[in-house]
Design a protein around this motif. Structure first.
Motif, PDB file in Angstrom:
ATOM      1  N   THR A 296       0.852  -1.187   0.000  1.00  0.00           N
ATOM      2  CA  THR A 296       0.000   0.000   0.000  1.00  0.00           C
ATOM      3  C   THR A 296       0.889   1.238   0.000  1.00  0.00           C
ATOM      4  OG1 THR A 296      -1.777  -1.130   1.199  1.00  0.00           O
ATOM      5  CG2 THR A 296      -1.780   1.284   1.238  1.00  0.00           C
ATOM      6  N   VAL A 297       0.827   2.001  -1.076  1.00  0.00           N
ATOM      7  CA  VAL A 297       1.597   3.246  -1.178  1.00  0.00           C
ATOM      8  C   VAL A 297       0.758   4.346  -0.526  1.00  0.00           C
ATOM      9  CG1 VAL A 297       2.678   4.905  -2.716  1.00  0.00           C
ATOM     10  CG2 VAL A 297       2.657   2.465  -3.313  1.00  0.00           C
ATOM     11  N   PRO A 298       1.317   5.064   0.453  1.00  0.00           N
ATOM     12  CA  PRO A 298       0.528   6.109   1.125  1.00  0.00           C
ATOM     13  C   PRO A 298       0.014   7.151   0.124  1.00  0.00           C
ATOM     14  CG  PRO A 298       2.563   5.678   2.319  1.00  0.00           C
ATOM     15  CD  PRO A 298       2.673   4.943   1.013  1.00  0.00           C
ATOM     16  N   GLY A 299      -1.078   7.795   0.508  1.00  0.00           N
ATOM     17  CA  GLY A 299      -1.647   8.826  -0.357  1.00  0.00           C
ATOM     18  C   GLY A 299      -0.696   9.994  -0.533  1.00  0.00           C
ATOM     19  N   GLY A 300      -0.836  10.657  -1.639  1.00  0.00           N
ATOM     20  CA  GLY A 300      -0.017  11.816  -1.970  1.00  0.00           C
ATOM     21  C   GLY A 300      -0.728  12.645  -3.017  1.00  0.00           C
ATOM     22  N   PRO A 301      -0.078  13.653  -3.533  1.00  0.00           N
ATOM     23  CA  PRO A 301      -0.724  14.562  -4.499  1.00  0.00           C
ATOM     24  C   PRO A 301      -0.799  13.985  -5.910  1.00  0.00           C
ATOM     25  CG  PRO A 301       1.517  15.274  -4.125  1.00  0.00           C
ATOM     26  CD  PRO A 301       1.289  14.121  -3.191  1.00  0.00           C
ATOM     27  N   TYR A 302      -1.187  12.729  -6.020  1.00  0.00           N
ATOM     28  CA  TYR A 302      -1.353  12.115  -7.339  1.00  0.00           C
ATOM     29  C   TYR A 302      -2.735  11.492  -7.390  1.00  0.00           C
ATOM     30  CZ  TYR A 302      -0.740   9.479 -11.607  1.00  0.00           C
ATOM     31  OH  TYR A 302      -0.899   9.003 -12.889  1.00  0.00           O
ATOM     32  N   GLY A 303      -3.411  11.680  -8.511  1.00  0.00           N
ATOM     33  CA  GLY A 303      -4.711  11.052  -8.701  1.00  0.00           C
ATOM     34  C   GLY A 303      -5.695  11.986  -9.374  1.00  0.00           C
ATOM     35  N   ASP A 339      -9.361   3.272 -15.433  1.00  0.00           N
ATOM     36  CA  ASP A 339      -9.627   1.836 -15.353  1.00  0.00           C
ATOM     37  C   ASP A 339      -8.433   1.149 -14.706  1.00  0.00           C
ATOM     38  OD1 ASP A 339     -12.121   2.076 -16.721  1.00  0.00           O
ATOM     39  OD2 ASP A 339     -11.019   2.216 -18.608  1.00  0.00           O
ATOM     40  N   GLY A 340      -8.662   0.461 -13.587  1.00  0.00           N
ATOM     41  CA  GLY A 340      -7.553  -0.145 -12.858  1.00  0.00           C
ATOM     42  C   GLY A 340      -6.847   0.917 -12.029  1.00  0.00           C
ATOM     43  N   PRO A 341      -5.598   0.668 -11.620  1.00  0.00           N
ATOM     44  CA  PRO A 341      -4.864   1.673 -10.837  1.00  0.00           C
ATOM     45  C   PRO A 341      -4.768   2.984 -11.599  1.00  0.00           C
ATOM     46  CG  PRO A 341      -3.708  -0.437 -10.832  1.00  0.00           C
ATOM     47  CD  PRO A 341      -4.795  -0.562 -11.844  1.00  0.00           C
ATOM     48  N   ASP A 342      -4.965   4.096 -10.882  1.00  0.00           N
ATOM     49  CA  ASP A 342      -4.980   5.388 -11.568  1.00  0.00           C
ATOM     50  C   ASP A 342      -3.620   5.767 -12.144  1.00  0.00           C
ATOM     51  OD1 ASP A 342      -3.632   6.018  -9.247  1.00  0.00           O
ATOM     52  OD2 ASP A 342      -5.008   7.591  -8.593  1.00  0.00           O
ATOM     53  N   TYR A 343      -2.540   5.125 -11.657  1.00  0.00           N
ATOM     54  CA  TYR A 343      -1.206   5.438 -12.181  1.00  0.00           C
ATOM     55  C   TYR A 343      -0.907   4.696 -13.483  1.00  0.00           C
ATOM     56  CZ  TYR A 343      -0.386   1.235  -9.330  1.00  0.00           C
ATOM     57  OH  TYR A 343      -0.479  -0.012  -8.759  1.00  0.00           O
ATOM     58  N   GLY A 344      -1.828   3.841 -13.907  1.00  0.00           N
ATOM     59  CA  GLY A 344      -1.654   3.162 -15.190  1.00  0.00           C
ATOM     60  C   GLY A 344      -0.535   2.126 -15.164  1.00  0.00           C
TER      61      GLY A 344
END
Length: 625
Positions: A296-303, A339-344
């Protein structure tokens, strides 16, 4: 003998004679009428509501007196009930002898009697008919129609959403009364000696301002129905969000049934629902790591994050123009995929525990390298989280409170934290970061940084995490022993120079050789070793002190005062940049160039040099770089 016809002989008249006779008759009638009305009021004339047509002044006076005799004004209310205002209630008085009626007559010319047949004239004067205004107000205050405890309230026509469309709810003609306008109209009725007023027919009640049969209201209904006819479909990745007519109808209303307005609160409530479904900004990410385990990668300013202000403005613009909506939402922050993880499937993976960086492009691992991250024992540990790459830059200079370091490839992702080459290091990975880590950046071998740089760009996801069980003592070497000295050797050499500087104090006329030796030793150090010399400013200070003692024998070295002046000038240029705007580019360029041009000793005196990377990062973000 030839036969001839003689019209005159047969009693006929020529057309010219007939026309002449008609003109003469009309002229005579006109002149006669003019003479008649010269002493009488013209047709269709009234004086204080009393007919004065064809009447003499005296006749009009008589008529007014007759009308005023036993005068009363009857009020007929909506339910058929009546109330009366008598002459004594308001002290109604008549005065026909003040010359006002004569004045009215004098203003009319008898020659205008024909015109008056088609457009009359109404005269009125409170010199002729007068009343006590305070008594009228008191009388009005006591009327039943004014004191109705349960009047029907007048209401405008209004739109109603019903069965999928906006329809008209007709206006209500009520029995509520505006006392001020009501009193004014009663006063006019008294002046005109009216005997009856019908409160409903004569519009004494408050009247609706908007009626269902008006063109403006019909246009309003058409506009509102045009809005709900607009198709709204949001395409979010492979999902489609369709907004139904009922929901769109809840987004619009009217102001006083005259102007259509949007209910921004309702639209924002809908966007909040969509945000709960699609926003991922600041949320933790699940990542299947290169080791095979999921972390689990902690939340950050991505998304993803819907820009509610921007979306409301664009949506309302499209609805007003009846333009169908077939698009994604307006976003404040974007990511790679819905679709899927937002980081692609293209991202940088940084395992701080393993001190390793992995770069994926379109699902394939394209770079795998050891790194050295921030030193946690000095409070400089690299932050974990999901970040977008802020920008990238070649041949940058990284500045902090106690360092100024040029790098070939600079890729910041979290303020002053970023990926970059560290040519002063020969070893990467293992546990180096615990004792000799960076100020927070992820140091990379030059070859790895050069490989990563063309792959990443602004917004590229960088996922930084820790993962127990992945720590390793193994290190990766960059370059040959001849090309790079190891960190331990650099630190040892730096310490030797620091010792030489420390033994100089106090400065005397005999300190020249020691100062010269310390300066020569410092200049001979590699860039990495120089970075470990923390008392280089002390060396500049003792050089200045020695020069002051023995100017002719002082070793050649920098002028501390001059160095300080140079440093102060650069520090001032840096301080003058904030706050950063889109116009800050030239000032930033100048400050960076001035700082790079300083001698090493002067750089050490620029106390705010560490702000430059942050200012540059902020500027690049504003410019979308």
């Amino acid at each position: 003998m030839a036969n001839t016809t003689n019209n005159t002989a047969h009693g006929g008249k020529t057309p010219a004679l007939i026309a002449g006779g008609i003109v003469a008759a009309v002229a005579a009638a006109y002149v006669g009428g003019s003479l008649f009305f010269n002493s009488r009021f013209l047709p269709n004339t009234t004086v204080n509501g009393v007919s004065a047509s064809a009447a003499t002044v005296d006749a009009v006076k008589a008529r007014i007196q007759q009308e005023a005799a036993d005068y009363k004004l009857t009020l007929v209310e909506a339910d058929g009930s009546t109330e009366e205002i008598t002459q004594s209630d308001v002290d109604l008085a008549i005065d026909t002898e003040d010359g006002q009626i004569e004045s009215f007559k004098a203003s009319q010319s008898g020659w205008g009697w024909v015109k008056a047949l088609f457009s009359g004239e109404d005269f009125a004067s409170d010199n002729i008919v007068s009343y006590d205004k305070k008594k009228l107000q008191s009388t009005v205050d006591s009327l039943n129609c004014i004191n109705d405890p349960d009047p029907v309230m007048t209401d405008n026509a209004r739109p109603l959403y019903e069965a999928g469309e906006f329809v008209a709810v007709e206006e209500i003609y009520g029995t509520n009364i505006n006392k001020k306008s009501f009193t004014k109209k009663l006063g006019e009725a008294l002046y005109n000696l009216e005997d009856t007023v019908d409160l409903k027919a004569d519009k004494y009640y408050v009247q609706p301002k908007v009626t269902s049969d008006s063109d403006e209201f019909k246009k309003l209904l058409d506009q509102m129905n045009g809005v709900i006819d607009t198709k709204v479909n949001y395409q979010v990745g492979s999902n489609t969000e369709t907004v139904d007519r009922d929901t769109i109808a809840s987004w619009i209303s009217t102001e006083d049934s005259k102007v259509m307005i949007f209910n921004d609160t309702k639209i924002r409530e809908y966007l909040d629902e969509m945000g709960a479904k699609y926003n991922t900004f600041g949320q933790s990410k699940q990542l299947k790591t290169s080791s095979g385990a999921t972390v689990t990668v902690p939340g950050g300013p991505y998304g993803w994050k819907i820009d509610k202000d921007g979306e409301v403005a664009k949506l309302e613009e499209q609805l007003l123009s009846h333009e169908d909506v077939n698009r994604d939402f307006v976003y404040q922050y974007t990511a790679a995929s819905h679709d899927g993880p937002d980081y692609g499937n293209s991202y940088v993976e940084v395992n701080l525990t393993a001190q390793h960086v992995y770069v994926y492009q379109n699902g394939s691992l394209v770079c795998d390298t050891a790194c050295v991250s921030g030193n946690p024992t000095r409070g400089n540990g690299t932050h974990t989280g999901a970040f977008p790459l802020t920008y990238k830059e070649k041949d940058a200079t990284l500045n902090g409170e106690d360092y100024s370091t040029p790098v070939n490839y600079w890729m910041p992702f979290n303020g002053n934290e970023g990926l970059h080459d560290a040519t002063w290091r020969s070893n990467f990975g293992g546990t180096i970061y615990k004792s000799n880590g960076s100020h927070g950046c992820v140091n990379l071998p030059l070859s790895a940084a050069a490989k990563i740089f063309p792959i990443v760009d602004r917004g590229f996801p960088v996922l930084v995490y820790t993962m127990g069980g992945t720590e390793s003592s193994e290190t990766q070497t960059e370059g040959t022993a001849e090309e790079k000295e190891d960190t331990a050797t650099a630190q040892q050499k730096a310490q030797a120079v620091m010792d030489k500087i420390n033994i100089i104090s106090p400065v005397t006329s005999e300190s020249g050789p020691a100062i010269k030796d310390a300066r020569s030793s410092y200049e001979a150090l590699s860039d990495e070793a120089k970075s470990y010399v923390t008392n280089v400013s002390t060396l500049s200070q003792v050089e200045a002190e020695f020069a002051a003692l023995t100017p002719e024998a002082a070793p050649e070295g920098p002028d501390l005062a001059a160095l300080q002046a140079q440093a102060d000038a650069v520090a001032a240029s840096i301080a003058g940049i904030a706050p950063v705007t889109t116009e800050s580019g030239p000032a930033l360029d100048a400050a960076e160039a001035a700082y790079s041009a300083l001698p090493d000793d002067a750089r050490a005196l620029v106390l705010n040099a560490g702000e430059l990377p942050a200012l540059r990062s902020e500027y690049n973000a504003l410019m979308g770089q």
